[in-house]
Motif scaffolding. Sequence first.
Motif, PDB file in Angstrom:
ATOM      1  N   PRO A  81    -100.793 -54.077 -39.828  1.00 56.77           N
ATOM      2  CA  PRO A  81     -99.354 -54.415 -39.453  1.00 56.77           C
ATOM      3  C   PRO A  81     -98.460 -54.279 -40.495  1.00 56.77           C
ATOM      4  O   PRO A  81     -97.851 -55.302 -40.890  1.00 56.77           O
ATOM      5  CB  PRO A  81     -99.622 -55.632 -38.962  1.00 56.77           C
ATOM      6  N   ILE A  82     -98.012 -53.102 -40.885  1.00 55.31           N
ATOM      7  CA  ILE A  82     -96.806 -52.882 -41.586  1.00 55.31           C
ATOM      8  C   ILE A  82     -95.657 -52.316 -40.989  1.00 55.31           C
ATOM      9  O   ILE A  82     -95.846 -51.505 -39.979  1.00 55.31           O
ATOM     10  CB  ILE A  82     -97.261 -52.084 -42.942  1.00 55.31           C
ATOM     11  N   ALA A  83     -94.479 -52.238 -41.462  1.00 57.71           N
ATOM     12  CA  ALA A  83     -93.283 -51.685 -40.750  1.00 57.71           C
ATOM     13  C   ALA A  83     -93.320 -50.161 -41.079  1.00 57.71           C
ATOM     14  O   ALA A  83     -93.764 -49.569 -41.877  1.00 57.71           O
ATOM     15  CB  ALA A  83     -92.174 -52.347 -41.436  1.00 57.71           C
ATOM     16  N   ALA A  84     -92.679 -49.647 -40.252  1.00 54.30           N
ATOM     17  CA  ALA A  84     -92.497 -47.949 -40.365  1.00 54.30           C
ATOM     18  C   ALA A  84     -91.704 -47.725 -41.731  1.00 54.30           C
ATOM     19  O   ALA A  84     -90.547 -48.557 -41.790  1.00 54.30           O
ATOM     20  CB  ALA A  84     -91.735 -47.512 -39.152  1.00 54.30           C
ATOM     21  N   GLY A  85     -92.076 -46.730 -42.161  1.00 57.13           N
ATOM     22  CA  GLY A  85     -91.505 -46.326 -43.567  1.00 57.13           C
ATOM     23  C   GLY A  85     -91.990 -47.037 -44.770  1.00 57.13           C
ATOM     24  O   GLY A  85     -91.606 -46.632 -45.822  1.00 57.13           O
ATOM     25  N   THR A  86     -92.892 -48.013 -44.777  1.00 54.02           N
ATOM     26  CA  THR A  86     -93.337 -48.732 -45.880  1.00 54.02           C
ATOM     27  C   THR A  86     -94.618 -47.921 -46.316  1.00 54.02           C
ATOM     28  O   THR A  86     -95.514 -47.378 -45.435  1.00 54.02           O
ATOM     29  CB  THR A  86     -93.871 -50.119 -45.318  1.00 54.02           C
ATOM     30  N   LYS A  87     -94.724 -47.566 -47.551  1.00 53.49           N
ATOM     31  CA  LYS A  87     -95.996 -46.808 -47.933  1.00 53.49           C
ATOM     32  C   LYS A  87     -96.789 -47.732 -48.854  1.00 53.49           C
ATOM     33  O   LYS A  87     -96.511 -48.754 -49.344  1.00 53.49           O
ATOM     34  CB  LYS A  87     -95.301 -45.768 -49.004  1.00 53.49           C
ATOM     35  N   ILE A  88     -98.275 -47.558 -48.613  1.00 54.80           N
ATOM     36  CA  ILE A  88     -99.263 -48.016 -49.488  1.00 54.80           C
ATOM     37  C   ILE A  88     -99.273 -47.340 -50.795  1.00 54.80           C
ATOM     38  O   ILE A  88     -99.445 -46.174 -50.877  1.00 54.80           O
ATOM     39  CB  ILE A  88    -100.506 -47.844 -48.606  1.00 54.80           C
ATOM     40  N   GLU A 103     -95.115 -50.899 -50.651  1.00 56.23           N
ATOM     41  CA  GLU A 103     -93.852 -51.033 -51.009  1.00 56.23           C
ATOM     42  C   GLU A 103     -93.019 -50.518 -49.680  1.00 56.23           C
ATOM     43  O   GLU A 103     -92.924 -49.450 -49.239  1.00 56.23           O
ATOM     44  CB  GLU A 103     -93.687 -49.884 -51.974  1.00 56.23           C
ATOM     45  N   ALA A 104     -91.787 -51.349 -49.651  1.00 57.20           N
ATOM     46  CA  ALA A 104     -90.944 -51.184 -48.448  1.00 57.20           C
ATOM     47  C   ALA A 104     -89.979 -50.065 -48.754  1.00 57.20           C
ATOM     48  O   ALA A 104     -89.787 -49.704 -50.000  1.00 57.20           O
ATOM     49  CB  ALA A 104     -90.439 -52.371 -47.976  1.00 57.20           C
TER      50      ALA A 104
END
Length: 130
Positions: A81-88, A103-104
């Motif tokens: 559950p991470i926000a859109a546009g956040t990359k692992i 990283e947001a």
Amino acid sequence: MATLDDDDVTAEEDPRTARIVRRMRLFVGVSTAIMLIGFVLVMSVIVWRLVKAQPASDAGRLTGVPTAPLQNGQQLTGSLPIAAGTKITGTTSDGQRLFVTTEAQDGRPAIHVLDATTLGYLGRIDANAP
């Protein structure tokens, strides 16, 4: 005939000294008993909390993830559950937990902590951007 002076009376024969020794023995006995009771209470609370520890609630568990241990060949799938546009940016594990570094869009890093056996979401650690 010899007479007894105050210097000849030993500490055990002096009534004042005997009274002080009795009081000190009582004080040491009471303080030891209080310390032992406190130790037993602290240890019993620690043991009680270890025995009564509840597993993580199902509220943070990812959807579509099995709760039973995996069998040979079975795959574990789920979504983070991470926000859109956040990359692992990285992942690691200690055998019991899975750590996913993200990283947001604004550059703020975060670490998401998951249960490695069920992918249950355990929490998030936010960090300030450098």
